[in-house]
Design an enzyme around this catalytic site. Structure first.
Site, PDB file in Angstrom:
ATOM      1  N   ARG A 118       0.843  -1.205   0.000  1.00 16.75           N
ATOM      2  CA  ARG A 118       0.000   0.000   0.000  1.00 16.75           C
ATOM      3  C   ARG A 118       0.871   1.245   0.000  1.00 16.75           C
ATOM      4  O   ARG A 118       0.561   2.265  -0.595  1.00 16.75           O
ATOM      5  CB  ARG A 118      -0.952  -0.016   1.210  1.00 16.75           C
ATOM      6  CG  ARG A 118      -1.671   1.298   1.433  1.00 16.75           C
ATOM      7  CD  ARG A 118      -2.914   1.196   2.313  1.00 16.75           C
ATOM      8  NE  ARG A 118      -2.795   0.316   3.446  1.00 16.75           N
ATOM      9  CZ  ARG A 118      -2.142   0.596   4.579  1.00 16.75           C
ATOM     10  NH1 ARG A 118      -1.522   1.754   4.715  1.00 16.75           N
ATOM     11  NH2 ARG A 118      -2.088  -0.279   5.558  1.00 16.75           N
ATOM     12  N   LYS A 147      -7.381   7.254 -18.953  1.00 16.41           N
ATOM     13  CA  LYS A 147      -7.686   7.790 -20.281  1.00 16.41           C
ATOM     14  C   LYS A 147      -6.437   7.707 -21.178  1.00 16.41           C
ATOM     15  O   LYS A 147      -5.919   6.639 -21.387  1.00 16.41           O
ATOM     16  CB  LYS A 147      -8.236   9.204 -20.130  1.00 16.41           C
ATOM     17  CG  LYS A 147      -9.355   9.304 -19.069  1.00 16.41           C
ATOM     18  CD  LYS A 147     -10.550   8.482 -19.441  1.00 16.41           C
ATOM     19  CE  LYS A 147     -11.661   8.307 -18.417  1.00 16.41           C
ATOM     20  NZ  LYS A 147     -11.670   8.871 -17.140  1.00 16.41           N
ATOM     21  N   ASP A 203      -6.876  19.768 -14.021  1.00 15.11           N
ATOM     22  CA  ASP A 203      -7.129  18.399 -14.458  1.00 15.11           C
ATOM     23  C   ASP A 203      -6.681  18.322 -15.923  1.00 15.11           C
ATOM     24  O   ASP A 203      -7.319  18.903 -16.806  1.00 15.11           O
ATOM     25  CB  ASP A 203      -8.625  18.079 -14.298  1.00 15.11           C
ATOM     26  CG  ASP A 203      -8.954  16.640 -14.661  1.00 15.11           C
ATOM     27  OD1 ASP A 203      -8.240  16.063 -15.502  1.00 15.11           O
ATOM     28  OD2 ASP A 203      -9.931  16.093 -14.107  1.00 15.11           O
ATOM     29  N   TYR A 253     -15.774  17.685 -15.017  1.00 13.75           N
ATOM     30  CA  TYR A 253     -16.203  16.282 -15.058  1.00 13.75           C
ATOM     31  C   TYR A 253     -17.253  16.045 -13.959  1.00 13.75           C
ATOM     32  O   TYR A 253     -17.069  16.476 -12.809  1.00 13.75           O
ATOM     33  CB  TYR A 253     -14.981  15.373 -14.866  1.00 13.75           C
ATOM     34  CG  TYR A 253     -15.355  13.937 -14.641  1.00 13.75           C
ATOM     35  CD1 TYR A 253     -16.091  13.244 -15.593  1.00 13.75           C
ATOM     36  CD2 TYR A 253     -14.992  13.274 -13.480  1.00 13.75           C
ATOM     37  CE1 TYR A 253     -16.456  11.930 -15.380  1.00 13.75           C
ATOM     38  CE2 TYR A 253     -15.348  11.956 -13.265  1.00 13.75           C
ATOM     39  CZ  TYR A 253     -16.087  11.288 -14.219  1.00 13.75           C
ATOM     40  OH  TYR A 253     -16.461   9.993 -13.999  1.00 13.75           O
TER      41      TYR A 253
HETATM   42  C1  LIG Z   1     -11.570  14.939 -16.894  1.00 15.50           C
HETATM   43  C2  LIG Z   1     -11.715  13.794 -15.947  1.00 15.50           C
HETATM   44  N1  LIG Z   1     -11.172  13.881 -14.712  1.00 15.50           N
HETATM   45  C3  LIG Z   1     -11.279  12.877 -13.827  1.00 15.50           C
HETATM   46  C4  LIG Z   1     -11.963  11.708 -14.129  1.00 15.50           C
HETATM   47  C5  LIG Z   1     -12.068  10.610 -13.108  1.00 15.50           C
HETATM   48  O1  LIG Z   1     -11.186   9.590 -13.415  1.00 15.50           O
HETATM   49  P1  LIG Z   1     -11.398   8.034 -13.032  1.00 15.50           P
HETATM   50  O2  LIG Z   1     -12.601   7.564 -13.797  1.00 15.50           O
HETATM   51  O3  LIG Z   1     -10.127   7.384 -13.444  1.00 15.50           O
HETATM   52  O4  LIG Z   1     -11.641   7.977 -11.561  1.00 15.50           O
HETATM   53  C6  LIG Z   1     -12.522  11.574 -15.392  1.00 15.50           C
HETATM   54  C7  LIG Z   1     -13.246  10.338 -15.756  1.00 15.50           C
HETATM   55  O5  LIG Z   1     -13.914  10.272 -16.754  1.00 15.50           O
HETATM   56  C8  LIG Z   1     -12.397  12.641 -16.325  1.00 15.50           C
HETATM   57  O6  LIG Z   1     -12.929  12.559 -17.550  1.00 15.50           O
END
Ligand SMILES: Cc1ncc(COP(=O)(O)O)c(C=O)c1O
Length: 384
Positions: free
Chosen positions: A54, A204, A179, A107
């Site tokens: 961990r 992604k 982000d 998001y």
């Molecule tokens: C722009 C963005 N940030 C954060 C996230 C969250 O990521 P995760 O699905 O890996 O938890 C997403 C998920 O689609 C996203 O599109």
């Protein structure tokens, strides 16, 4: 590799940073250290600093070093998902009574975390259009500790001025988080523009093959890195060795994939723009896009995400998403295969009724790296 990997160009760092051949066996590829614990040579005498899975794992370390090198950063911490990374950043900085400013096109999951979890812990927030600096300035209060920005945004591909937001945040002792999931470090490096922390859903483009869920937070601040390490270890939001390895493997080809994603997206945009059933196309590479000039300044290219609205409303948009063959109807994005989705009913259902609500006739495409002519033919038949 003899020299400091950080002296090499992006493509070379992606393949070599943190990825020296294994000193014991010569294994060219970083091994998957599939173990929960590490033998100690005496109480507290750790080999290379590892004690428990961990807390740390060499495969994860390699992935973190590679990502830090790609973002030109001192530290990267990997998490079990993008949301786990966002959660650690939010909880690392914010305390009850604090306030944050959030974009109105963030998001849905980020909004849900702030609105449904952090708000109950006494954290307040204001939603503003991040591209409007006067509104961001007006929303910042003495208790504001974070400005949270996505650029390009999900799903409307809005663009915000990272350098200007950093200046605004720092003028009020707040930190700017970007982000960078949609752009990736190949297209945009927010820390160099003044951001304090970059978060990624590595699920992604960084992973890039739709086979692993993960996240990361990247920073130049030693204090922030320590806080993130502490929180990840305390809450257990650590990614496993195989997931770290898959992400690392994906990152090696990031630049090649991103170029092709961008090429294909540009062709898809050209085809959509002239289609009679398409009312608006959202893509920052378009000269008519509100954020085009800014995107051209702070991004290398414009990415593989494209959204559009259907002239005949919500049902028609849902029908298009159901009729494609190559574009798979699925949430997520950034993989080599093309995906299609209806944000209002899928990824952004959690923002319904809020200021972040998205148009109901909106369709979002994650344009993959297949042949562009095949992709366009698929969209055309679905739009008929
Ligand atoms: C722009 C963005 N940030 C954060 C996230 C969250 O990521 P995760 O699905 O890996 O938890 C997403 C998920 O689609 C996203 O599109």
């Amino acid at each position: 590799m003899v020299a400091d990997p950080n002296t090499y160009s992006f493509d070379t760092r992606a393949i070599h940073a943190g990825q020296e051949p294994d000193p014991e066996t010569g294994s060219v590829i970083v091994p998957i250290h599939q173990t929960s614990t590490f033998a100690q040579d005496g109480v507290g005498a750790l080999r290379r600093g590892y004690e428990y899975g961990r807390t740390g794992n060499p495969t994860r370390t390699a992935m973190e070093q590679a990502l830090a090198a790609l973002e030109d950063a001192r530290h990267a911490q990997a998490f079990a998902s993008g949301m786990a990374a966002s959660d650690a950043v939010l909880r690392g900085v914010l305390r009850p009574g604090d306030h944050l400013v959030l974009g109105d096109d963030a998001y849905g999951g980020t909004f849900r975390l702030i609105d449904k979890v952090l708000a109950d812990w006494g954290v307040d927030y204001t939603v503003v259009p991040m591209a409007r600096l006067d509104e961001v300035r007006a929303a910042i209060r003495p208790e504001t500790k974070l400005v949270w920005c996505e650029t390009p945004t999900n799903p409307l591909l809005g663009i915000s001025d990272i350098a200007a937001l950093a200046e605004l945040a720092h003028g009020s002792d707040a930190q700017l988080v970007v982000d960078n999931t949609f752009a990736t470090p190949y297209l945009q490096r927010p820390l160099a523009l003044g951001a304090d922390v970059v978060v990624h859903s590595t699920t992604k483009y960084l992973g890039g093959h739709s086979d692993v869920v993960g996240g990361a937070a990247v920073t130049n601040s030693d204090t922030m890195a320590e806080q993130l390490f502490f929180l990840r270890n305390s809450t257990g939001a650590s990614p496993g060795p195989f997931d770290s390895w898959l992400t690392l493997r994906g990152m090696k080809t990031l630049s090649v994939r991103m170029e092709r994603h961008c090429d294909n997206a540009e062709e898809v945009v050209t085809a959509l723009r002239s289609h009679p059933k398409v009312t608006s196309v959202y893509y920052p590479g378009e000269p008519e896009h509100d954020g085009h000039e800014l995107a051209a300044k702070q991004m290398h290219r414009f990415g593989g995400m494209v959204s559009f609205t259907h002239a005949d409303g919500e049902q028609a948009a849902l029908d298009v998403a159901a009729r494609t063959h190559l574009f798979t109807l699925a949430e997520s994005l950034g993989g080599i295969e093309s995906l299609i989705e209806h944000p209002g009913r899928m990824t952004h259902a959690s923002v319904a009724g809020s200021r972040l609500q998205v148009p109901d006739n909106l369709v979002r495409l994650s344009v993959g790296i297949e042949n562009a002519t095949d992709l366009i033919a698929d969209l055309r038949q679905a739009l008929e």
